[in-house]
Design an enzyme around this catalytic site. Structure first.
Site, mmCIF file in Angstrom:
data_model
loop_
_atom_site.group_PDB
_atom_site.id
_atom_site.type_symbol
_atom_site.label_atom_id
_atom_site.label_comp_id
_atom_site.label_asym_id
_atom_site.label_seq_id
_atom_site.Cartn_x
_atom_site.Cartn_y
_atom_site.Cartn_z
ATOM 1 N N GLN A 116 30.570 36.165 40.787
ATOM 2 C CA GLN A 116 31.721 36.966 41.195
ATOM 3 C C GLN A 116 32.118 37.926 40.070
ATOM 4 O O GLN A 116 31.267 38.607 39.524
ATOM 5 C CB GLN A 116 32.867 36.050 41.632
ATOM 6 C CG GLN A 116 32.537 35.193 42.853
ATOM 7 C CD GLN A 116 32.582 35.944 44.181
ATOM 8 O OE1 GLN A 116 32.877 37.135 44.235
ATOM 9 N NE2 GLN A 116 32.266 35.259 45.272
ATOM 10 N N SER A 117 33.379 37.936 39.650
ATOM 11 C CA SER A 117 33.836 38.970 38.720
ATOM 12 C C SER A 117 33.431 38.746 37.270
ATOM 13 O O SER A 117 33.775 39.573 36.413
ATOM 14 C CB SER A 117 35.355 39.131 38.820
ATOM 15 O OG SER A 117 35.699 39.714 40.058
ATOM 16 N N VAL A 118 32.702 37.691 36.974
ATOM 17 C CA VAL A 118 32.041 37.618 35.668
ATOM 18 C C VAL A 118 31.137 38.838 35.507
ATOM 19 O O VAL A 118 30.906 39.325 34.392
ATOM 20 C CB VAL A 118 31.249 36.301 35.532
ATOM 21 C CG1 VAL A 118 30.311 36.336 34.332
ATOM 22 C CG2 VAL A 118 32.224 35.119 35.390
ATOM 23 N N ALA A 119 30.645 39.359 36.643
ATOM 24 C CA ALA A 119 29.834 40.579 36.606
ATOM 25 C C ALA A 119 30.548 41.714 35.879
ATOM 26 O O ALA A 119 29.908 42.540 35.213
ATOM 27 C CB ALA A 119 29.495 41.010 38.036
ATOM 28 N N LYS A 120 31.866 41.794 35.997
ATOM 29 C CA LYS A 120 32.616 42.854 35.343
ATOM 30 C C LYS A 120 32.411 42.823 33.833
ATOM 31 O O LYS A 120 32.257 43.867 33.186
ATOM 32 C CB LYS A 120 34.099 42.720 35.681
ATOM 33 C CG LYS A 120 34.450 42.937 37.152
ATOM 34 C CD LYS A 120 35.927 42.734 37.399
ATOM 35 C CE LYS A 120 36.350 43.179 38.802
ATOM 36 N NZ LYS A 120 35.838 42.325 39.871
#
Length: 397
Positions: A116-120
């Site tokens: 999920q937003s670990v991608a950010k």
């Protein structure tokens, strides 16, 4: 599409497996399986690990199951935390070595997991690498790289504004609302179907439609996933290649990842920078190890040390507040990372449904938690995870 008119997925690895509704694939109870099998459900782009050997992960295992902590009026141990928190993978680093590694819910060392937003924070780290080489200037206007955005509310915003999510662009992040910008992003990214033909069909089209502002640029932090996609388009335009290739070339291969990673892609082939990244637990740990050693891993300097130091020290706590204080009462956000507090300057990559990479360079301590919670967000679960990691950090020290 089934006879009931609803799109479904079926687990291709098991006979008699349950049918997964396409509209609900990333939600409970389906996410207990789907977060480990995203490429069976959606189109993806490879993030190549390169041809070199994997960076070693030294191992010095410690028994931490009985480490205890108090949280919200109850006592837990690491063992009970893992058993009750919908964890799929858990890894702890201390002084450059793996001291604990757990796989649950069918996950293995070679299983890629949606973060999920670990991608950010993965994309933010690549931005730091490119900024260090002068390929991207954080102080430059976004429109210096993406002139098409002059006709949007991003006019006047800088690259640093999108790095910090402090643009004034109106973007409704509500995950459960059927008509929010986030619902439109689910459709534009290819994660979900829509019966409304007027909705944007790609992430770029969605960005071009963001013409309303809610506050001046730079006034305050407001969590907007689309900011990371704007950042990714800036990086792609500046470097002349896709975000999947950039992550491979600038980060994944140089740091010595053991396995390929992958992004989900939208109908135009764009890798979803805000939340579509998938990788193994150990490779997330290598990413953490690199951050803990000032951007170095296995003798190679990958990320500029001054970028990482400024990420930890340069956050503006005065622009951070509201619901974000429920979990991080002394927190801030900077360069696509969550800063735990302004004094210790531990920092984090976080994603909905319980994804986290925790980084405390001063203690030479880091951890990766990959989960499949039943809820998008839970302040109580996040506080519990942080309390668990704090307890392990104290026990190791």
């Amino acid at each position: 599409m089934s006879s009931d008119g609803v799109s479904h997925f079926r687990d291709p690895t098991a006979s008699g497996a349950p049918v997964i509704p396409r509209a609900e694939w990333d939600r409970a109870p389906w996410n207990r399986w789907t977060f480990q099998h995203v490429r069976h459900l959606l189109p993806t782009a490879q993030v190549w690990r390169g041809e070199g050997p994997a960076s070693p992960l030294p191992v010095a295992l410690r028994d931490i199951d009985d480490v205890g902590f108090d949280i919200d009026g109850r006592y837990e141990t690491i063992e009970t935390f893992l058993r009750t928190s919908y964890a799929d993978g858990f890894l702890v680093l201390h002084r450059g070595a793996v001291v604990a590694e757990r796989y649950l819910n069918g996950m293995t060392a070679r299983t890629p997991h949606l973060s999920q937003s670990v991608a950010k924070s993965i994309v933010g780290t690549v931005a730091g690498i490119l900024a260090g080489r002068g390929v991207v200037d954080p102080a430059a206007p976004v429109t210096a790289y993406l002139p098409e955005l002059e006709a949007t509310a991003y006019r006047g915003a800088t690259v640093q504004h999108v790095l910090d999510m402090t643009s004034g662009v109106l973007f409704d992040e509500t995950y459960t609302a059927l008509d929010s910008h986030m619902a439109r992003l689910d459709v534009a990214s290819g994660w979900k179907d829509s019966s409304d033909p007027s909705w944007p069909g790609t992430v770029w089209q969605l960005i071009l439609g963001l013409t309303e502002a809610e506050c001046p640029h730079g006034a305050s932090f407001r969590y907007r996933s689309i900011e990371t996609d704007v950042l990714a388009f800036v990086l792609q335009r500046a470097a002349g290649t896709s975000i999947a290739e950039l992550v491979s070339r600038e980060l994944w291969a140089p740091m010595g990842a053991e396995e390929d990673a992958y992004f989900t892609i939208d109908p135009a082939g764009y890798g979803l920078a805000d939340g579509g990244f998938n990788a193994t637990l150990r490779d997330y740990a290598r990413f953490a190890l690199m951050h803990l050693d000032n951007g170095r891993i296995n003798g190679r300097h990958i990320v500029p040390a001054d970028w990482l130091a400024e990420t930890r020290a340069g956050a503006r706590a005065d622009r951070f507040g509201g619901v974000y204080h429920d979990v991080l009462p002394k927190g801030a956000y900077h360069n696509q990372f969550w800063i735990e507090d302004g004094e210790r300057r531990a920092y984090m990559a976080r994603g909905v449904f319980g994804q986290m990479i925790y980084l405390d360079p001063e203690a030479s301590f880091g951890a990766v938690v990959l989960s499949s919670w039943p809820e998008f967000v839970s302040a109580q679960r996040t506080r519990t995870a942080l309390a668990a990691l704090h307890a392990v950090r104290a026990a190791l020290a």
